[in-house]
Design a protein around this motif. Structure first.
Motif, PDB file in Angstrom:
ATOM      1  N   LEU A   1       0.667  -0.989  -0.125  1.00 21.84           N
ATOM      2  CA  LEU A   1      -0.134   0.276  -0.122  1.00 21.84           C
ATOM      3  C   LEU A   1       0.539   1.427   0.295  1.00 21.84           C
ATOM      4  N   TRP A   2       0.452   2.577  -0.804  1.00 25.15           N
ATOM      5  CA  TRP A   2       0.833   3.690  -0.491  1.00 25.15           C
ATOM      6  C   TRP A   2       0.746   4.701   0.470  1.00 25.15           C
ATOM      7  N   VAL A   3       0.415   4.938   1.466  1.00 24.51           N
ATOM      8  CA  VAL A   3      -0.049   5.709   2.490  1.00 24.51           C
ATOM      9  C   VAL A   3      -0.264   7.256   2.712  1.00 24.51           C
ATOM     10  N   LEU A   4      -1.134   7.816   1.474  1.00 20.77           N
ATOM     11  CA  LEU A   4      -1.551   9.216   1.385  1.00 20.77           C
ATOM     12  C   LEU A   4      -1.528   9.608   2.375  1.00 20.77           C
ATOM     13  N   SER A   5      -1.965   9.938   3.742  1.00 25.90           N
ATOM     14  CA  SER A   5      -2.221  10.490   5.318  1.00 25.90           C
ATOM     15  C   SER A   5      -2.229   9.218   5.991  1.00 25.90           C
ATOM     16  N   ARG A   6      -1.740  10.371   7.080  1.00 26.69           N
ATOM     17  CA  ARG A   6      -2.038   9.529   8.414  1.00 26.69           C
ATOM     18  C   ARG A   6      -2.301  10.403   9.894  1.00 26.69           C
ATOM     19  N   PRO A   7      -2.567  10.277  10.939  1.00 23.19           N
ATOM     20  CA  PRO A   7      -2.635  11.228  11.849  1.00 23.19           C
ATOM     21  C   PRO A   7      -1.650  11.480  12.738  1.00 23.19           C
ATOM     22  N   LEU A   8      -0.892  13.082  12.373  1.00 22.20           N
ATOM     23  CA  LEU A   8      -0.112  13.610  12.400  1.00 22.20           C
ATOM     24  C   LEU A   8       0.444  14.213  13.181  1.00 22.20           C
ATOM     25  N   SER A   9       1.399  15.765  14.019  1.00 23.52           N
ATOM     26  CA  SER A   9       1.581  15.929  14.851  1.00 23.52           C
ATOM     27  C   SER A   9       1.695  17.233  13.373  1.00 23.52           C
ATOM     28  N   GLY A  10       1.181  18.486  12.680  1.00 26.11           N
ATOM     29  CA  GLY A  10       1.231  19.280  11.507  1.00 26.11           C
ATOM     30  C   GLY A  10       0.914  18.635  10.400  1.00 26.11           C
ATOM     31  N   PHE A  11       0.262  17.032  10.288  1.00 30.38           N
ATOM     32  CA  PHE A  11      -0.635  17.015   8.721  1.00 30.38           C
ATOM     33  C   PHE A  11      -1.878  16.510   9.520  1.00 30.38           C
ATOM     34  N   ALA A  12      -2.717  15.730   8.976  1.00 31.64           N
ATOM     35  CA  ALA A  12      -4.092  14.893   9.161  1.00 31.64           C
ATOM     36  C   ALA A  12      -4.195  14.310  10.636  1.00 31.64           C
ATOM     37  N   GLU A  13      -5.337  15.131  11.034  1.00 28.73           N
ATOM     38  CA  GLU A  13      -5.925  14.753  11.968  1.00 28.73           C
ATOM     39  C   GLU A  13      -6.793  13.774  13.001  1.00 28.73           C
ATOM     40  N   THR A  14      -7.725  13.724  11.670  1.00 26.66           N
ATOM     41  CA  THR A  14      -9.080  12.829  11.688  1.00 26.66           C
ATOM     42  C   THR A  14      -8.981  11.527  11.150  1.00 26.66           C
ATOM     43  N   PHE A  15      -8.158  11.020  10.126  1.00 25.03           N
ATOM     44  CA  PHE A  15      -8.342  10.038   9.245  1.00 25.03           C
ATOM     45  C   PHE A  15      -6.860   9.940   8.704  1.00 25.03           C
ATOM     46  N   SER A  16      -7.068   8.691   8.130  1.00 25.80           N
ATOM     47  CA  SER A  16      -6.009   7.984   7.001  1.00 25.80           C
ATOM     48  C   SER A  16      -6.313   7.478   6.258  1.00 25.80           C
ATOM     49  N   GLN A  17      -5.559   7.687   4.984  1.00 22.75           N
ATOM     50  CA  GLN A  17      -5.971   7.052   3.780  1.00 22.75           C
ATOM     51  C   GLN A  17      -4.930   6.446   2.915  1.00 22.75           C
ATOM     52  N   TYR A  18      -4.810   5.173   2.800  1.00 16.69           N
ATOM     53  CA  TYR A  18      -4.702   4.095   1.501  1.00 16.69           C
ATOM     54  C   TYR A  18      -4.604   4.029   0.392  1.00 16.69           C
TER      55      TYR A  18
END
Length: 277
Positions: free
Chosen positions: A54-71
């Motif tokens: 999988l490619w991780v497009l977003s993940r909960p991370l300080s200074g980045f996405a807060e509410t979701f992850s997307q693969y």
């Protein structure tokens, strides 16, 4: 609407002669992850998944996405999982962009072809396998469900984009529309994953600033997108993350339609203390 062809990454690795210059950007207000960054070297793997990367497009991370992850999941023929989700409070949306997968949800089997959409409530009993002869690729959006006393969790939703009539934005003569898989007035849902459609030349004619965090994956076409104070060019296969209140607008550049898969968090109070987050 004709059944569209969605962009899906295939990986690979660039040659040594390729220039380093790219459109990738990561700021406090937004990020742009171009399709060219989705190479073999940045793939990930998950427990209990066979024949899958999988490619991780977003993940909960300080200074980045807060509410979701997307693969973006890539499942080989014969691959899949009987234990795909290990977090009982996670809800999920699956959107198939290439190939065919079989989703087993609460003992019922559903074959999801390209354009197939599934909403999976939290703490569901489900499995997913690729029983076809070709590689399958799909988006998997995950969010911790924010329960509200007196509201039950949402029911599963299984459909396909071609079976959902887009809703036109008022006054746009169909140049801007949204394919909504969830009833906006169903307050059981605390996230929406929709498809936004622009005909060539269509625009978002003002800088939207609103409370929802966004994840946007360009399914087809190209556009010039306003993100905070910058104009950036995006095309099929690119991904954008937008922080809440980040100004956004766009011009669809043509010659074909510009369309993206859109995540946003909805229908909940803003948490006012650490204990309520």
């Amino acid at each position: 609407m004709t059944h569209p062809k969605y962009y899906a990454p295939t990986g690979g690795h660039p040659g040594q002669e390729q220039l380093l210059t790219d459109r990738a950007m990561f700021t406090d207000a937004y990020a742009v992850i171009p399709k060219g960054t989705m190479r073999d070297i940045v793939t990930s793997f998950l427990p209990f998944w066979e024949g899958t990367r999988l490619w991780v497009l977003s993940r909960p991370l300080s200074g980045f996405a807060e509410t979701f992850s997307q693969y973006i999941m890539e499942v080989q023929p014969g691959g899949g999982s009987d234990t795909p989700e290990t977090d009982p409070i996670a809800q999920g949306v699956i959107f198939v962009v290439e190939g065919v997968v079989t989703l087993t949800l609460n003992d019922a089997e559903h074959v999801l072809e390209e354009g197939g959409y599934a909403y999976i409530p939290p703490d569901s009993d489900w499995a997913l396998h690729n029983r076809a002869d070709a590689v399958a690729r799909f988006h998997w959006v995950r969010k911790a469900y924010q329960a509200v006393s007196g509201l039950p969790a949402p029911n599963p939703i299984i459909t396909n984009e071609r079976d959902v009539i887009p809703t036109e934005m008022p006054g746009t003569q169909g140049r801007w529309s949204t394919t909504r898989f969830t009833d906006p007035q169903d307050l059981r849902h605390d996230m929406h994953v929709n498809i936004v459609n622009f005909e060539p030349g269509g625009v978002i004619p003002f800088a939207e600033t609103h409370v929802m965090e966004h994840g946007l994956y360009v399914l087809e076409g190209k556009a010039v997108y306003r993100l905070n104070q910058d104009w950036v060019e995006v095309e099929a296969g690119d991904y954008m993350w937008l922080r809440a209140f980040c100004p956004q607008a766009c011009y669809a550049g043509g010659p074909g339609r510009f369309r993206y898969l859109l995540y946003k968090d909805v229908n909940r109070h803003m948490p006012l203390s650490l204990a309520s987050r």
